[in-house]
Design a protein around this motif. Structure first.
Motif, mmCIF file in Angstrom:
data_model
loop_
_atom_site.group_PDB
_atom_site.id
_atom_site.type_symbol
_atom_site.label_atom_id
_atom_site.label_comp_id
_atom_site.label_asym_id
_atom_site.label_seq_id
_atom_site.Cartn_x
_atom_site.Cartn_y
_atom_site.Cartn_z
ATOM 1 N N GLN A 84 0.833 -1.204 0.000
ATOM 2 C CA GLN A 84 0.000 0.000 0.000
ATOM 3 C C GLN A 84 0.869 1.257 0.000
ATOM 4 O O GLN A 84 0.585 2.217 -0.718
ATOM 5 N N ARG A 85 1.936 1.238 0.809
ATOM 6 C CA ARG A 85 2.836 2.401 0.844
ATOM 7 C C ARG A 85 3.506 2.612 -0.502
ATOM 8 O O ARG A 85 3.660 3.746 -0.950
ATOM 9 N N ARG A 86 3.926 1.517 -1.131
ATOM 10 C CA ARG A 86 4.572 1.613 -2.442
ATOM 11 C C ARG A 86 3.597 2.172 -3.486
ATOM 12 O O ARG A 86 3.962 3.031 -4.293
ATOM 13 N N LYS A 87 2.356 1.682 -3.437
ATOM 14 C CA LYS A 87 1.341 2.200 -4.367
ATOM 15 C C LYS A 87 1.145 3.707 -4.180
ATOM 16 O O LYS A 87 1.075 4.465 -5.148
ATOM 17 N N GLN A 88 1.050 4.120 -2.897
ATOM 18 C CA GLN A 88 0.859 5.542 -2.604
ATOM 19 C C GLN A 88 2.068 6.353 -3.073
ATOM 20 O O GLN A 88 1.917 7.425 -3.661
ATOM 21 N N SER A 89 3.247 5.817 -2.826
ATOM 22 C CA SER A 89 4.468 6.486 -3.256
ATOM 23 C C SER A 89 4.499 6.631 -4.779
ATOM 24 O O SER A 89 4.863 7.681 -5.311
ATOM 25 N N ASN A 90 4.095 5.569 -5.468
ATOM 26 C CA ASN A 90 4.054 5.614 -6.935
ATOM 27 C C ASN A 90 3.037 6.639 -7.433
ATOM 28 O O ASN A 90 3.284 7.340 -8.413
ATOM 29 N N ARG A 91 1.890 6.713 -6.745
ATOM 30 C CA ARG A 91 0.876 7.713 -7.126
ATOM 31 C C ARG A 91 1.430 9.125 -6.998
ATOM 32 O O ARG A 91 1.234 9.969 -7.873
ATOM 33 N N GLU A 92 2.098 9.373 -5.857
ATOM 34 C CA GLU A 92 2.684 10.698 -5.625
ATOM 35 C C GLU A 92 3.740 11.016 -6.677
ATOM 36 O O GLU A 92 3.811 12.128 -7.189
ATOM 37 N N SER A 93 4.564 10.038 -6.985
ATOM 38 C CA SER A 93 5.605 10.223 -7.995
ATOM 39 C C SER A 93 4.986 10.541 -9.354
ATOM 40 O O SER A 93 5.445 11.437 -10.070
ATOM 41 N N ALA A 94 3.935 9.820 -9.706
ATOM 42 C CA ALA A 94 3.245 10.054 -10.982
ATOM 43 C C ALA A 94 2.618 11.447 -11.002
ATOM 44 O O ALA A 94 2.668 12.144 -12.015
ATOM 45 N N ARG A 95 2.049 11.853 -9.855
ATOM 46 C CA ARG A 95 1.433 13.181 -9.766
ATOM 47 C C ARG A 95 2.491 14.273 -9.968
ATOM 48 O O ARG A 95 2.289 15.217 -10.722
ATOM 49 N N ARG A 96 3.649 14.115 -9.297
ATOM 50 C CA ARG A 96 4.729 15.092 -9.467
ATOM 51 C C ARG A 96 5.215 15.116 -10.916
ATOM 52 O O ARG A 96 5.484 16.186 -11.467
ATOM 53 N N SER A 97 5.295 13.956 -11.510
ATOM 54 C CA SER A 97 5.747 13.871 -12.903
ATOM 55 C C SER A 97 4.769 14.604 -13.831
ATOM 56 O O SER A 97 5.188 15.337 -14.732
ATOM 57 N N ARG A 98 3.469 14.408 -13.596
ATOM 58 C CA ARG A 98 2.462 15.114 -14.417
ATOM 59 C C ARG A 98 2.552 16.621 -14.222
ATOM 60 O O ARG A 98 2.454 17.385 -15.184
ATOM 61 N N GLN A 99 2.754 17.049 -12.967
ATOM 62 C CA GLN A 99 2.881 18.489 -12.696
ATOM 63 C C GLN A 99 4.100 19.072 -13.408
ATOM 64 O O GLN A 99 4.033 20.153 -13.980
ATOM 65 N N ARG A 100 5.210 18.332 -13.348
ATOM 66 C CA ARG A 100 6.438 18.788 -14.000
ATOM 67 C C ARG A 100 6.227 18.908 -15.509
ATOM 68 O O ARG A 100 6.606 19.893 -16.126
ATOM 69 N N LYS A 101 5.573 17.912 -16.071
ATOM 70 C CA LYS A 101 5.301 17.911 -17.514
ATOM 71 C C LYS A 101 4.397 19.087 -17.895
ATOM 72 O O LYS A 101 4.624 19.762 -18.905
ATOM 73 N N GLN A 102 3.374 19.341 -17.075
ATOM 74 C CA GLN A 102 2.456 20.455 -17.313
ATOM 75 C C GLN A 102 3.210 21.785 -17.276
ATOM 76 O O GLN A 102 3.013 22.646 -18.136
ATOM 77 N N LYS A 103 4.090 21.945 -16.284
ATOM 78 C CA LYS A 103 4.857 23.182 -16.148
ATOM 79 C C LYS A 103 5.769 23.383 -17.359
ATOM 80 O O LYS A 103 5.862 24.478 -17.914
ATOM 81 N N GLU A 104 6.442 22.302 -17.778
ATOM 82 C CA GLU A 104 7.319 22.382 -18.945
ATOM 83 C C GLU A 104 6.525 22.778 -20.189
ATOM 84 O O GLU A 104 6.977 23.593 -20.992
ATOM 85 N N CYS A 105 5.340 22.203 -20.324
ATOM 86 C CA CYS A 105 4.481 22.501 -21.470
ATOM 87 C C CYS A 105 4.078 23.978 -21.472
ATOM 88 O O CYS A 105 4.111 24.640 -22.516
ATOM 89 N N GLU A 106 3.712 24.505 -20.300
ATOM 90 C CA GLU A 106 3.331 25.914 -20.196
ATOM 91 C C GLU A 106 4.515 26.825 -20.518
ATOM 92 O O GLU A 106 4.354 27.826 -21.219
ATOM 93 N N GLU A 107 5.694 26.452 -20.017
ATOM 94 C CA GLU A 107 6.889 27.259 -20.294
ATOM 95 C C GLU A 107 7.203 27.264 -21.788
ATOM 96 O O GLU A 107 7.553 28.308 -22.353
ATOM 97 N N LEU A 108 7.081 26.117 -22.428
ATOM 98 C CA LEU A 108 7.336 26.051 -23.876
ATOM 99 C C LEU A 108 6.312 26.870 -24.649
ATOM 100 O O LEU A 108 6.646 27.525 -25.641
ATOM 101 N N SER A 109 5.076 26.850 -24.180
ATOM 102 C CA SER A 109 4.027 27.632 -24.830
ATOM 103 C C SER A 109 4.338 29.129 -24.750
ATOM 104 O O SER A 109 4.197 29.861 -25.742
ATOM 105 N N HIS A 110 4.794 29.585 -23.582
ATOM 106 C CA HIS A 110 5.182 30.999 -23.433
ATOM 107 C C HIS A 110 6.372 31.327 -24.336
ATOM 108 O O HIS A 110 6.427 32.397 -24.941
#
Length: 70
Positions: free
Chosen positions: A15-41
Motif C-alpha cells: 500500500q505504501r509503495r502504491k501511494q508512493s508511486n501515485r505521488e511520484s506520478a502526480r509530481r511527474s504530471r505536474q512537471r510535464k504540465q509546467k514544462e508545457c506551459e513554459e514552452l508555450s510561453h
C-alpha cells in the motif's frame, strides 16, 4: 500468528509503495504540465520576436530600395 503479521506487513508495504508511486506520478504530471506551459510561453515570445524582425527587415529593404533609386 506470525504469518498473519508478515502478510499484514507485506500488504502495508504494498500500500505504501502504491501511494508512493501515485505521488511520484502526480509530481511527474505536474512537471510535464509546467514544462508545457513554459514552452508555450516561449513560442509566444519567439513568434512576437519573429514578427518584429520581419517588420524591421521590411523597413530596411524599403530604405535600401529608396537608396538604390537615388
Amino acid at each position: 500468528s506470525s504469518s498473519f503479521k508478515s502478510q499484514d506487513e507485506r500488504e502495508l508495504k504494498r500500500q505504501r509503495r502504491k501511494q508512493s508511486n501515485r505521488e511520484s506520478a502526480r509530481r511527474s504530471r505536474q512537471r510535464k504540465q509546467k514544462e508545457c506551459e513554459e514552452l508555450s510561453h516561449k513560442v509566444e515570445d519567439l513568434t512576437q520576436d519573429n514578427e518584429r524582425l520581419k517588420a524591421q527587415l521590411a523597413d530596411v529593404q524599403e530604405i535600401k530600395r529608396q537608396l538604390e533609386e537615388e
